[in-house]
Design an enzyme around this catalytic site. Structure first.
Site, short mmCIF file in Angstrom:
data_model
loop_
_atom_site.label_atom_id
_atom_site.label_comp_id
_atom_site.label_asym_id
_atom_site.label_seq_id
_atom_site.Cartn_x
_atom_site.Cartn_y
_atom_site.Cartn_z
N GLY A 16 101.15 62.93 13.91
CA GLY A 16 102.55 62.12 12.74
C GLY A 16 102.27 61.04 11.97
N GLY A 109 92.93 63.80 14.41
CA GLY A 109 92.46 65.10 15.73
C GLY A 109 92.50 66.51 15.37
N ASN A 113 89.98 69.61 16.39
CA ASN A 113 90.45 70.48 18.02
C ASN A 113 90.84 71.53 17.43
OD1 ASN A 113 92.78 71.55 15.72
ND2 ASN A 113 93.80 68.91 16.22
N GLY A 114 91.01 72.53 18.28
CA GLY A 114 91.05 73.97 18.48
C GLY A 114 91.68 74.78 17.73
N MET A 116 94.45 75.42 18.00
CA MET A 116 95.18 76.06 19.37
C MET A 116 96.90 75.87 18.85
SD MET A 116 93.23 77.06 22.15
CE MET A 116 95.12 77.91 23.11
N VAL A 244 93.27 49.15 11.30
CA VAL A 244 94.29 47.66 12.42
C VAL A 244 93.97 47.93 13.27
CG1 VAL A 244 96.85 47.36 12.39
CG2 VAL A 244 96.04 48.76 10.05
N GLU A 356 93.64 78.19 28.41
CA GLU A 356 92.93 78.90 27.27
C GLU A 356 92.01 79.29 27.77
OE1 GLU A 356 92.45 75.10 24.54
OE2 GLU A 356 90.83 76.31 23.92
N HIS A 441 94.02 66.01 25.10
CA HIS A 441 95.30 65.11 24.88
C HIS A 441 95.83 64.17 25.50
CE1 HIS A 441 95.71 70.22 25.03
NE2 HIS A 441 94.58 70.07 24.14
N GLY A 469 101.93 60.81 19.44
CA GLY A 469 101.74 61.39 20.90
C GLY A 469 102.31 61.00 20.95
N ASN A 479 99.16 73.06 24.70
CA ASN A 479 98.53 71.97 23.30
C ASN A 479 99.41 71.58 22.68
OD1 ASN A 479 97.28 74.71 24.11
ND2 ASN A 479 94.83 74.19 23.61
N PHE A 481 99.49 69.18 19.65
CA PHE A 481 99.63 69.52 18.58
C PHE A 481 101.18 69.49 17.66
CE2 PHE A 481 96.29 72.14 16.77
CZ PHE A 481 97.51 73.18 15.59
P1 FDA Z 1 95.82 61.09 15.98
O1 FDA Z 1 94.97 61.22 16.74
O2 FDA Z 1 95.63 63.15 15.20
O3 FDA Z 1 95.32 60.38 14.36
C1 FDA Z 1 95.59 58.93 14.69
C2 FDA Z 1 95.02 58.71 13.66
O4 FDA Z 1 94.86 57.16 13.34
C3 FDA Z 1 93.30 59.16 14.57
O5 FDA Z 1 92.39 59.46 12.65
C4 FDA Z 1 92.78 57.80 13.73
O6 FDA Z 1 91.00 57.11 13.83
C5 FDA Z 1 93.49 56.76 13.86
N1 FDA Z 1 93.72 55.48 13.80
C6 FDA Z 1 93.85 55.05 15.70
N2 FDA Z 1 93.90 53.61 15.76
C7 FDA Z 1 93.42 53.44 14.45
C8 FDA Z 1 93.92 51.40 13.73
N3 FDA Z 1 93.65 50.93 15.09
N4 FDA Z 1 93.50 51.83 12.54
C9 FDA Z 1 93.38 52.82 11.48
N5 FDA Z 1 93.83 53.74 12.11
C10 FDA Z 1 93.23 54.05 13.37
N6 FDA Z 1 95.73 69.96 20.08
C11 FDA Z 1 96.61 70.82 20.57
O7 FDA Z 1 97.25 71.01 19.57
N7 FDA Z 1 95.75 72.30 19.71
C12 FDA Z 1 94.60 72.40 19.86
O8 FDA Z 1 94.11 73.55 19.91
C13 FDA Z 1 93.30 71.63 20.34
N8 FDA Z 1 92.61 71.19 20.58
C14 FDA Z 1 91.80 69.60 20.58
C15 FDA Z 1 90.91 69.25 20.23
C16 FDA Z 1 90.00 68.51 20.44
C17 FDA Z 1 88.60 68.47 20.74
C18 FDA Z 1 90.50 67.47 20.57
C19 FDA Z 1 90.30 66.27 20.46
C20 FDA Z 1 92.07 67.14 20.63
C21 FDA Z 1 92.66 69.09 20.14
N9 FDA Z 1 93.50 68.76 20.69
C22 FDA Z 1 94.63 70.06 20.07
C23 FDA Z 1 94.55 67.85 21.24
C24 FDA Z 1 95.00 67.26 19.25
O9 FDA Z 1 94.35 67.17 18.52
C25 FDA Z 1 96.10 65.64 19.64
O10 FDA Z 1 97.06 65.78 20.58
C26 FDA Z 1 96.48 65.20 17.70
O11 FDA Z 1 95.63 64.92 16.96
C27 FDA Z 1 97.16 64.09 18.16
O12 FDA Z 1 97.98 63.56 17.44
P2 FDA Z 1 98.26 62.16 17.26
O13 FDA Z 1 99.27 61.90 15.42
O14 FDA Z 1 99.19 61.59 17.93
O15 FDA Z 1 97.41 61.13 16.43
#
Ligand code: FDA
Length: 501
Positions: A16, A109, A113-114, A116, A244, A356, A441, A469, A479, A481
């Site tokens: 996002g 993420g 992440n993988g 996918m 933050v 998966e 997720h 998300g 999945n 993203f």
């Molecule tokens: P995301 O979590 O990506 O980003 C949020 C960011 O904000 C992070 O970098 C965090 O550190 C930061 N943050 C949080 N709080 C904060 C604060 N207070 N101040 C400053 N920064 C802050 N999905 C998919 O579609 N295919 C896949 O293959 C996979 N595989 C997978 C494997 C593993 C191990 C994980 C952990 C996750 C996946 N996913 C996935 C899920 C996918 O990665 C996930 O849905 C997205 O990263 C979510 O995107 P967002 O933009 O919502 O948040």
């Protein structure tokens, strides 16, 4: 810097946030991004930015003394290892009823992440987000997201021949013998690079098990795509290692006061800054954004936020399981860490599951088929502010994952029966079949059209937006993203057109 005023501030650098940053900077708006994790650009003493999967060090986990690997056990023993406390790339945030895995660092993420990259099924997308014009999504925003993310497909001929995808072919064969449909899944890992890895022409990454602690090559994570393009405009500033802690209307001059702690690589606070921003984009992920908003509402900084903030959180029905194959159904000592195939049983209302076929890249033949199942689990949870601790909790109970287990069990019981095989009962605990206490997720908590308007605005506070998300109501069936990215593309376009003058 402390005391600065900026036009646009983005909290978080995942999908996002990266979309917001690119489109805002392209529109000529100076954008400041704040990310609690580090910028993963400098190699460690081993010459690698990210640590090896099979011998994790401090770079693996976010501020922990010991790993909490998703597959935590093997043959009766824990496979976790002691590590030094560091701002590692993978967080396993523990809420009691569930551990939520998330990426930490510039790229969120996408670093762990993988890769996918799955566009959701249209009828299910329409069911979960009825207020969103799906014609527009499927003709414009999903294609836009896929293109900008660098999504590509594995060459089917190479898939059939390489030893690195034997595990997926075995997973496919056993599923199809039970009458299940399998499907290739696109990915952001560069499959041409992977082929060169297999040919010994480039440094191996996916083919030496790299994934959940970061890929040193091959993967088009957001720092290589959206964020690189945003930086190239010259209008993006990123403050890594800044957390933050508060967002509140500014006392004078409009806009919002954003307070953040600067931390060092051991996670200790080394400074506090206050920045004023005309517009603030919450992109801290489902967990990060929900925690911030719920806490600001409860503590009065953003008291007028609606009751829907903090609601409808789900874990996308995640449950993991392993099956023990027969000796003649090997899965391979060499496995790519990047999954490329799923069992698609979503249309079966008695067991709606998209599973998966996951790698288990342990470096040795184990005959294990591992799956990450996404089930149509209707259970949801809420975030709640605890005034005694000053923290935000999530009231998800482990028992709420029973529907996911029931659905996945139907599918895998059938495969086991047909094959004459059994579940592995040693992978998620000493005697535990189902990996039901974790999710990759997290979704929801600030649902589009409920906690926000139809485009992610928080109408009670003009100039505050949700981009990540947390907009997706708990389950998207695949999945997530690509969905998060495409929704962000849709919403930011509307916001730039109407709110930025
Ligand atoms: P995301 O979590 O990506 O980003 C949020 C960011 O904000 C992070 O970098 C965090 O550190 C930061 N943050 C949080 N709080 C904060 C604060 N207070 N101040 C400053 N920064 C802050 N999905 C998919 O579609 N295919 C896949 O293959 C996979 N595989 C997978 C494997 C593993 C191990 C994980 C952990 C996750 C996946 N996913 C996935 C899920 C996918 O990665 C996930 O849905 C997205 O990263 C979510 O995107 P967002 O933009 O919502 O948040």
């Amino acid at each position: 810097n402390d005391g600065d005023r900026v036009p646009a501030l983005v909290i978080g650098s995942g999908y996002g946030g990266a979309v917001a940053a690119l489109r805002l900077t392209q529109a000529g708006i100076d954008t400041h991004m704040v990310e609690m994790g580090k910028s993963w650009t400098t190699p460690g003493s081993d010459g690698k930015v990210f640590c090896p999967m099979l011998s994790p060090d401090g770079r693996s986990f976010w501020l922990r003394d010991r790993t909490v690997q998703p597959v935590s056990h093997f043959s009766g023993g824990s496979v976790d290892k002691n590590i030094s406390r560091y701002v590692g790339v993978l967080d396993a945030e523990d809420f009691g009823g569930i551990k939520v895995y998330q990426g930490r660092g510039v790229g969120g993420g996408s670093l762990v992440n993988g890769g996918m990259a799955v566009t959701p099924k249209r009828n299910y997308f329409e069911e979960i987000l009825p207020g969103v014009d799906s014609n527009e999504m499927y003709s414009t925003y999903f294609p836009r997201a896929n293109a900008a993310l660098g999504v590509n497909n594995i060459d089917p001929a190479w898939f059939e021949s390489t030893e690195y995808y034997k595990f997926a072919r075995t997973g496919r064969k056993t599923a199809e013998r039970s009458g299940y449909t399998t499907t290739f899944v696109p990915n952001v890992y560069d499959f041409n690079y992977m082929k060169q890895e297999a040919a010994g022409q480039v440094t191996k990454s996916a083919l030496v098990s790299e994934v959940i602690y970061g890929n040193n090559a091959g993967k088009k994570s957001l720092d290589k795509t959206y964020l690189a393009a945003a930086s190239a405009t010259g209008k993006l500033t990123i403050s890594a290692l800044h957390v933050v802690t508060s967002v509140a209307p500014a006392a004078t001059g409009g806009g919002y006061q954003v307070v953040m702690n600067q931390i060092n690589e051991q996670g200790n606070t080394v400074g506090t800054k206050t920045v004023t921003a005309d517009k603030v984009f919450f992109a801290a992920g489902s967990i990060g954004t929900s925690k911030l908003l719920v806490s600001m509402k409860a503590q009065g900084q953003l008291a007028n936020l609606p009751g829907a903030v903090g609601q409808e959180w789900g874990h996308n029905g995640n449950v993991m399981v392993g099956r023990a194959n027969h000796m003649w159904d090997a899965t391979g000592a060499k496995q790519s860490a990047i999954p490329v195939m799923g069992i698609d049983n979503w249309a079966d209302t008695s067991a709606p599951v998209f599973a998966e076929i996951a790698p288990f890249p342990a470096g040795t033949e184990l005959w294990v088929s591992l799956y990450l199942a996404i089930a149509k689990n209707p259970q949801r949870a809420q975030f709640q502010f605890n005034s005694a601790t000053g923290k935000v909790g999530l009231n998800w109970q482990r028992s709420q994952n029973q529907p996911s287990i029931d659905m996945a069990k139907k599918l895998f019981d059938k495969i086991n029966k047909k094959e004459g095989t059994i579940y592995r009962t040693d992978l998620f605990g000493p005697t535990q079949t189902w990996g039901d206490q974790l999710t990759y997720h997290p979704l929801g908590g600030c649902v589009l059209g409920k906690a926000t308007d139809g485009y992610g605005r928080l109408p009670e506070y003009p100039g505050l937006y949700v981009m990540d998300g947390s907009l997706v109501p708990g389950n998207v069936g695949v999945n997530p993203f690509v969905t998060i990215t495409a929704l962000a593309e849709r919403n930011i376009e509307n916001i730039i057109a109407n709110d930025m003058n």
